[in-house]
Design a protein around this motif. Structure first.
Motif, PDB file in Angstrom:
ATOM      1  N   PRO A 333     -13.612   2.163   2.049  1.00  0.00           N
ATOM      2  CA  PRO A 333     -14.433   1.932   1.195  1.00  0.00           C
ATOM      3  C   PRO A 333     -13.779   0.287   1.231  1.00  0.00           C
ATOM      4  CG  PRO A 333     -12.819   2.313  -0.483  1.00  0.00           C
ATOM      5  CD  PRO A 333     -12.129   3.578   0.920  1.00  0.00           C
ATOM      6  N   ALA A 334     -12.413  -0.180   1.752  1.00  0.00           N
ATOM      7  CA  ALA A 334     -12.231  -1.975   1.909  1.00  0.00           C
ATOM      8  C   ALA A 334     -11.392  -2.048   2.527  1.00  0.00           C
ATOM      9  CB  ALA A 334     -11.124  -2.159   0.562  1.00  0.00           C
ATOM     10  N   PRO A 335     -11.180  -3.072   3.191  1.00  0.00           N
ATOM     11  CA  PRO A 335      -9.940  -3.524   4.116  1.00  0.00           C
ATOM     12  C   PRO A 335      -9.177  -3.324   4.130  1.00  0.00           C
ATOM     13  CG  PRO A 335     -11.801  -4.834   4.072  1.00  0.00           C
ATOM     14  CD  PRO A 335     -12.421  -4.109   2.579  1.00  0.00           C
ATOM     15  N   GLY A 336      -8.447  -3.223   5.339  1.00  0.00           N
ATOM     16  CA  GLY A 336      -6.713  -3.003   5.204  1.00  0.00           C
ATOM     17  C   GLY A 336      -5.602  -2.666   6.559  1.00  0.00           C
ATOM     18  N   HIS A 337      -5.106  -0.936   6.495  1.00  0.00           N
ATOM     19  CA  HIS A 337      -4.232  -0.727   7.529  1.00  0.00           C
ATOM     20  C   HIS A 337      -5.104   1.049   7.685  1.00  0.00           C
ATOM     21  CE1 HIS A 337      -2.258  -4.541   8.085  1.00  0.00           C
ATOM     22  NE2 HIS A 337      -1.844  -4.182   6.538  1.00  0.00           N
ATOM     23  N   CYS A 338      -4.622   0.709   8.624  1.00  0.00           N
ATOM     24  CA  CYS A 338      -4.831   2.505   8.787  1.00  0.00           C
ATOM     25  C   CYS A 338      -3.941   3.093   9.189  1.00  0.00           C
ATOM     26  CB  CYS A 338      -5.666   2.708  10.529  1.00  0.00           C
ATOM     27  SG  CYS A 338      -3.444   2.088  11.691  1.00  0.00           S
ATOM     28  N   ARG A 339      -4.052   4.629   8.502  1.00  0.00           N
ATOM     29  CA  ARG A 339      -2.751   5.395   8.442  1.00  0.00           C
ATOM     30  C   ARG A 339      -0.996   5.379   9.259  1.00  0.00           C
ATOM     31  NH1 ARG A 339      -3.562  11.580   8.387  1.00  0.00           N
ATOM     32  NH2 ARG A 339      -5.572  10.907   6.997  1.00  0.00           N
ATOM     33  N   ASP A 340      -1.431   5.354  11.111  1.00  0.00           N
ATOM     34  CA  ASP A 340       0.295   5.113  10.991  1.00  0.00           C
ATOM     35  C   ASP A 340       0.369   3.451  10.724  1.00  0.00           C
ATOM     36  OD1 ASP A 340      -1.069   7.195  12.600  1.00  0.00           O
ATOM     37  OD2 ASP A 340      -1.515   6.050  13.937  1.00  0.00           O
ATOM     38  N   CYS A 341      -0.484   2.440  10.559  1.00  0.00           N
ATOM     39  CA  CYS A 341       0.160   0.795  10.645  1.00  0.00           C
ATOM     40  C   CYS A 341       1.101   1.125   8.978  1.00  0.00           C
ATOM     41  CB  CYS A 341      -0.879   0.634  10.344  1.00  0.00           C
ATOM     42  SG  CYS A 341      -0.881  -0.209  12.142  1.00  0.00           S
ATOM     43  N   ARG A 342       0.364   1.701   8.077  1.00  0.00           N
ATOM     44  CA  ARG A 342       0.725   2.093   6.205  1.00  0.00           C
ATOM     45  C   ARG A 342       2.755   2.717   6.932  1.00  0.00           C
ATOM     46  NH1 ARG A 342      -4.355   3.661   5.558  1.00  0.00           N
ATOM     47  NH2 ARG A 342      -3.161   5.881   4.922  1.00  0.00           N
ATOM     48  N   GLU A 343       2.311   3.419   7.190  1.00  0.00           N
ATOM     49  CA  GLU A 343       3.584   4.539   7.482  1.00  0.00           C
ATOM     50  C   GLU A 343       4.597   3.976   8.454  1.00  0.00           C
ATOM     51  OE1 GLU A 343       2.343   8.178   9.950  1.00  0.00           O
ATOM     52  OE2 GLU A 343       1.551   8.917   8.523  1.00  0.00           O
ATOM     53  N   THR A 344       4.508   2.721   9.191  1.00  0.00           N
ATOM     54  CA  THR A 344       5.433   1.785  10.116  1.00  0.00           C
ATOM     55  C   THR A 344       5.941   0.850   9.122  1.00  0.00           C
ATOM     56  OG1 THR A 344       3.946   2.606  11.887  1.00  0.00           O
ATOM     57  CG2 THR A 344       5.445   0.926  11.896  1.00  0.00           C
ATOM     58  N   ARG A 345       4.753   0.389   8.056  1.00  0.00           N
ATOM     59  CA  ARG A 345       5.169  -0.536   7.012  1.00  0.00           C
ATOM     60  C   ARG A 345       5.829  -0.181   5.858  1.00  0.00           C
ATOM     61  NH1 ARG A 345       2.273  -5.471   7.107  1.00  0.00           N
ATOM     62  NH2 ARG A 345       1.500  -6.109   8.479  1.00  0.00           N
ATOM     63  N   GLU A 346       6.336   0.791   5.669  1.00  0.00           N
ATOM     64  CA  GLU A 346       6.322   1.375   4.154  1.00  0.00           C
ATOM     65  C   GLU A 346       7.757   2.289   5.058  1.00  0.00           C
ATOM     66  OE1 GLU A 346       4.688   5.198   2.990  1.00  0.00           O
ATOM     67  OE2 GLU A 346       3.321   3.936   1.919  1.00  0.00           O
ATOM     68  N   HIS A 347       8.031   1.764   6.027  1.00  0.00           N
ATOM     69  CA  HIS A 347       9.444   2.289   7.001  1.00  0.00           C
ATOM     70  C   HIS A 347      10.319   0.939   6.708  1.00  0.00           C
ATOM     71  CE1 HIS A 347      12.717   4.785   9.043  1.00  0.00           C
ATOM     72  NE2 HIS A 347      12.713   3.940  10.242  1.00  0.00           N
ATOM     73  N   ARG A 348       8.974   0.363   7.413  1.00  0.00           N
ATOM     74  CA  ARG A 348      10.118  -1.206   7.417  1.00  0.00           C
ATOM     75  C   ARG A 348      10.327  -1.481   5.687  1.00  0.00           C
ATOM     76  NH1 ARG A 348       6.844  -3.999  13.126  1.00  0.00           N
ATOM     77  NH2 ARG A 348       7.560  -2.740  14.873  1.00  0.00           N
TER      78      ARG A 348
END
Length: 356
Positions: A333-348
């Motif tokens: 519903p709103a702009p942001g990051h896809c699932r893979d990018c969210r998992e990568t950012r959470e790992h970093r």
């Protein structure tokens, strides 16, 4: 001058399906829906019965159960005299269609009862197929012959005699009677009385009738509805003189007619429903009006909300968004990051921006 054509005959012949015979009778067969009696050809085309006997048999067969069918009662219903009716009844009795016997009533009275069978041949066949009761054989018991005692002498009969009489020999035991087979006992005890000649399928006239449904009544009998219903019922005799109703009958029929008017039925529609397609003969006009006003009552007209098409459920479609890091399309519903990018950012351990 041209020959006059019989249009009625031409119209009647056009209604007959199939090819027409070149000679003889032409049948126009319309199926019956009420007030009919099934008569077999064995009676209608009986070679030995007179037409009067066949007609009397059909008349008796069409009468309900319990109707008086004596000679005087039939003479009151038919145009034939008592002599011809008596001769016809004797013919029917000789061929098995009719049975008359005397029945003694309490109080030293005798009444004549009448039985009418629509298929005497089937009745004879049914009686011939009934099983006859099997007799149970009773074994004969041998009778014990009394033993002849020899006459005692005077010396033996004296009380002072010292000679003891010899003991009499015991009779031999009788042989046991042979047991009766269980099958014969079962047949003898289970054999039921013969069934009646024929069972009537029409309920007797004294059978309880279901209660009639109540006459419909309007939600509110306003003065306008009362006046319109009274005027409609009073005006029926102009269109059908047989519906000349009394004031009491009109007062009984005003509530159901007002119910029809309350449900937006047009007065002409109500009038046609009540007086058209009448049964012949019409014996009880008021009862017919009550039946039609109750059985043919239309439902209330639907409102505008009822006629509106039902609203379809709204389907919410999630739009596509473009990932800020990899430019991949994903639904959110709103702009942001896809699932893979969210998992990568959470790992970093970086900040993840996504839809709420």
């Amino acid at each position: 001058m041209d020959t006059q054509q019989n249009t009625a005959l031409t119209r009647a012949l056009a209604e007959v399906p199939g090819p027409l015979p070149t000679s003889g009778v032409i049948h126009i067969a319309i199926p019956h829906t009420d007030r009919f009696t099934i008569v077999g050809n064995h009676l209608a085309q009986h070679p030995d019965l007179s037409c009067t006997a066949v007609g009397i048999a059909v008349r008796i067969q069409s009468l309900p159960q319990g109707t008086e069918v004596s000679i005087k009662a039939l003479a009151a219903r038919c145009k034939e005299g008592e002599k011809r009716i008596a001769a016809a009844l004797r013919e029917l009795e000789a061929h098995g269609y009719l049975q008359r016997f005397r029945h003694r009533l309490p109080g030293e009275k005798v009444a004549t009862r009448t039985l009418f069978c629509n298929q005497p041949a089937a009745l004879v066949r049914l009686r011939s197929q009934m099983p006859s009761p099997v007799p149970v054989p009773v074994p004969e018991q041998p009778q014990a012959q009394p033993q002849a005692h020899a006459p005692q002498s005077e010396a033996e009969s004296e009380s002072g005699s010292g000679v003891e009489p010899e003991p009499e020999p015991e009779p031999a035991p009788l042989p046991p009677a042979p047991p009766v087979p269980a099958v014969l006992l079962t047949v003898a005890t289970v054999t039921s009385p013969p069934p009646p000649p024929f069972v009537p399928l029409v309920p007797p006239p004294t059978a309880p009738k279901p209660p009639r449904p109540p006459l419909p009544r309007p939600g509110t009998l306003t003065p306008e509805l009362d006046r319109a219903a009274t005027a409609l019922l009073s005006d029926l005799r102009r269109h059908a003189p047989r519906f000349t109703l009394s004031e009491g009958d009109i007062r009984q029929l005003v509530p159901p007619v007002a119910t029809w008017l309350e449900r937006d039925a047009h007065p002409d529609t109500i009038r046609r429903t009540l007086i058209e397609d009448l049964p012949q003969p019409l014996r009880h006009p008021v009862k017919l009006l009550k039946h039609r006003l109750t059985a043919l009552l239309p439902p209330p007209l639907p409102g505008a909300c009822d006629l509106a098409a039902p609203a379809r459920p709204r389907i919410v479609v999630t739009p596509f968004q473009t990932c800020d890091d990899c430019d991949r399309a994903f639904r959110s519903p709103a702009p942001g990051h896809c699932r893979d990018c969210r998992e990568t950012r959470e790992h970093r351990g970086e900040d993840v921006r996504t839809a709420a």
